[in-house]
Design a protein around this motif. Structure first.
Motif, mmCIF file in Angstrom:
data_model
loop_
_atom_site.group_PDB
_atom_site.id
_atom_site.type_symbol
_atom_site.label_atom_id
_atom_site.label_comp_id
_atom_site.label_asym_id
_atom_site.label_seq_id
_atom_site.Cartn_x
_atom_site.Cartn_y
_atom_site.Cartn_z
ATOM 1 N N UNK A 1 0.876 -1.175 0.000
ATOM 2 C CA UNK A 1 0.000 0.000 0.000
ATOM 3 C C UNK A 1 0.909 1.220 0.000
ATOM 4 N N UNK A 2 0.652 2.157 -0.895
ATOM 5 C CA UNK A 2 1.486 3.340 -1.025
ATOM 6 C C UNK A 2 0.676 4.564 -0.628
ATOM 7 N N UNK A 3 1.268 5.360 0.254
ATOM 8 C CA UNK A 3 0.680 6.632 0.660
ATOM 9 C C UNK A 3 1.630 7.753 0.266
ATOM 10 N N UNK A 4 1.111 8.961 0.183
ATOM 11 C CA UNK A 4 1.924 10.137 -0.111
ATOM 12 C C UNK A 4 1.712 11.139 1.007
ATOM 13 N N UNK A 5 2.810 11.623 1.576
ATOM 14 C CA UNK A 5 2.700 12.610 2.644
ATOM 15 C C UNK A 5 3.734 12.383 3.718
ATOM 16 N N UNK A 6 3.403 12.784 4.933
ATOM 17 C CA UNK A 6 4.277 12.641 6.086
ATOM 18 C C UNK A 6 4.206 11.202 6.588
ATOM 19 N N UNK A 7 5.348 10.529 6.671
ATOM 20 C CA UNK A 7 5.387 9.113 7.037
ATOM 21 C C UNK A 7 4.751 8.860 8.400
ATOM 22 N N UNK A 8 4.989 9.740 9.343
ATOM 23 C CA UNK A 8 4.449 9.532 10.690
ATOM 24 C C UNK A 8 2.928 9.473 10.652
ATOM 25 N N UNK A 9 2.335 10.457 10.015
ATOM 26 C CA UNK A 9 0.871 10.529 9.972
ATOM 27 C C UNK A 9 0.273 9.427 9.114
ATOM 28 N N UNK A 10 0.915 9.127 8.002
ATOM 29 C CA UNK A 10 0.362 8.137 7.081
ATOM 30 C C UNK A 10 0.430 6.721 7.642
ATOM 31 N N UNK A 11 1.503 6.383 8.368
ATOM 32 C CA UNK A 11 1.568 5.048 8.979
ATOM 33 C C UNK A 11 0.472 4.918 10.034
ATOM 34 N N UNK A 12 0.296 5.934 10.851
ATOM 35 C CA UNK A 12 -0.775 5.885 11.857
ATOM 36 C C UNK A 12 -2.148 5.835 11.194
ATOM 37 N N UNK A 13 -2.334 6.583 10.127
ATOM 38 C CA UNK A 13 -3.596 6.540 9.394
ATOM 39 C C UNK A 13 -3.852 5.171 8.789
ATOM 40 N N UNK A 14 -2.778 4.523 8.316
ATOM 41 C CA UNK A 14 -2.910 3.189 7.725
ATOM 42 C C UNK A 14 -3.389 2.177 8.760
ATOM 43 N N UNK A 15 -2.950 2.336 9.996
ATOM 44 C CA UNK A 15 -3.378 1.426 11.062
ATOM 45 C C UNK A 15 -4.896 1.400 11.132
ATOM 46 N N UNK A 16 -5.509 2.572 11.123
ATOM 47 C CA UNK A 16 -6.965 2.655 11.217
ATOM 48 C C UNK A 16 -7.644 2.306 9.897
ATOM 49 N N UNK A 17 -7.125 2.839 8.806
ATOM 50 C CA UNK A 17 -7.728 2.626 7.496
ATOM 51 C C UNK A 17 -7.724 1.153 7.099
ATOM 52 N N UNK A 18 -6.650 0.452 7.417
ATOM 53 C CA UNK A 18 -6.504 -0.951 7.032
ATOM 54 C C UNK A 18 -6.887 -1.908 8.158
ATOM 55 N N UNK A 19 -7.284 -1.359 9.294
ATOM 56 C CA UNK A 19 -7.676 -2.165 10.450
ATOM 57 C C UNK A 19 -6.573 -3.162 10.825
ATOM 58 N N UNK A 20 -5.352 -2.633 10.973
ATOM 59 C CA UNK A 20 -4.208 -3.485 11.272
ATOM 60 C C UNK A 20 -4.261 -3.992 12.706
ATOM 61 N N UNK A 21 -3.830 -5.218 12.888
ATOM 62 C CA UNK A 21 -3.733 -5.796 14.225
ATOM 63 C C UNK A 21 -2.459 -5.343 14.929
#
Length: 163
Positions: free
Chosen positions: A102-122
């Motif tokens: 999955x590729x995001x564009x932006x600030x790595x800190x915010x995007x990794x945290x956003x991915x946790x919620x968006x992708x429902x990561x365990x």
């Protein structure tokens, strides 16, 4: 039967992120899990149409077999490391896990945290660059930010790449 888990791994192809992948494969991933390799590209580095199209939500999930094709990964502004791709391919075959990117564009800190919620990561695994206190304060540490803000368990992997 144990339920499959969604495991995010932050990836920027540095030595520390490669160590994180190796650690996750050796210590965390089990059969039936899904590994989601999370890439974050700086919008300054890539102004492609893909970035503009998926600026808010990131790219669609990209199966490993597609992502291994250089033209596909380059379309998203990435230049994957063959060693990492080999590790991911091997674990997908040996442990029967699904691997997607999955590729995001932006600030790595915010995007990794956003991915946790968006992708429902365990859980999420990230590498540590080993910045000293002053550099962490001035530059900001992705791993520190993710530990403090992610809504799932976070593992920060430190260490040197094995030869």
């Amino acid at each position: 039967m144990v339920n499959a888990r969604s495991i995010g791994i932050g990836m920027d192809y540095t030595a520390s992120s490669k160590v994180a992948v190796r650690w996750a494969i050796d210590n965390l991933v089990r059969g039936g899990d899904c590994i989601i390799v999370i890439h974050v590209v700086s919008p300054k580095a890539d102004a492609s149409s893909a970035m503009q199209l998926f600026a808010d939500t990131g790219s669609p999930l990209i199966p490993l077999e597609e992502f291994r094709e250089m033209k596909v990964s380059r379309k998203y502004g990435l230049n994957p490391d063959p060693e990492v791709l080999h590790m991911l391919h091997t674990v997908s075959m040996q442990k029967k896990v699904e691997v997607v990117a999955k590729v995001y564009w932006g600030d790595a800190r915010e995007k990794v945290c956003g991915a946790v919620d968006h992708l429902n990561l365990d859980c999420v695994v990230v590498g540590s660059r080993g910045l000293g206190l002053l550099k962490r304060i001035l530059l900001g540490s992705v791993s520190t930010y993710v530990v403090q803000n992610a809504t799932c368990p976070v593992t920060v992997v430190k260490g040197k790449v094995k030869s």
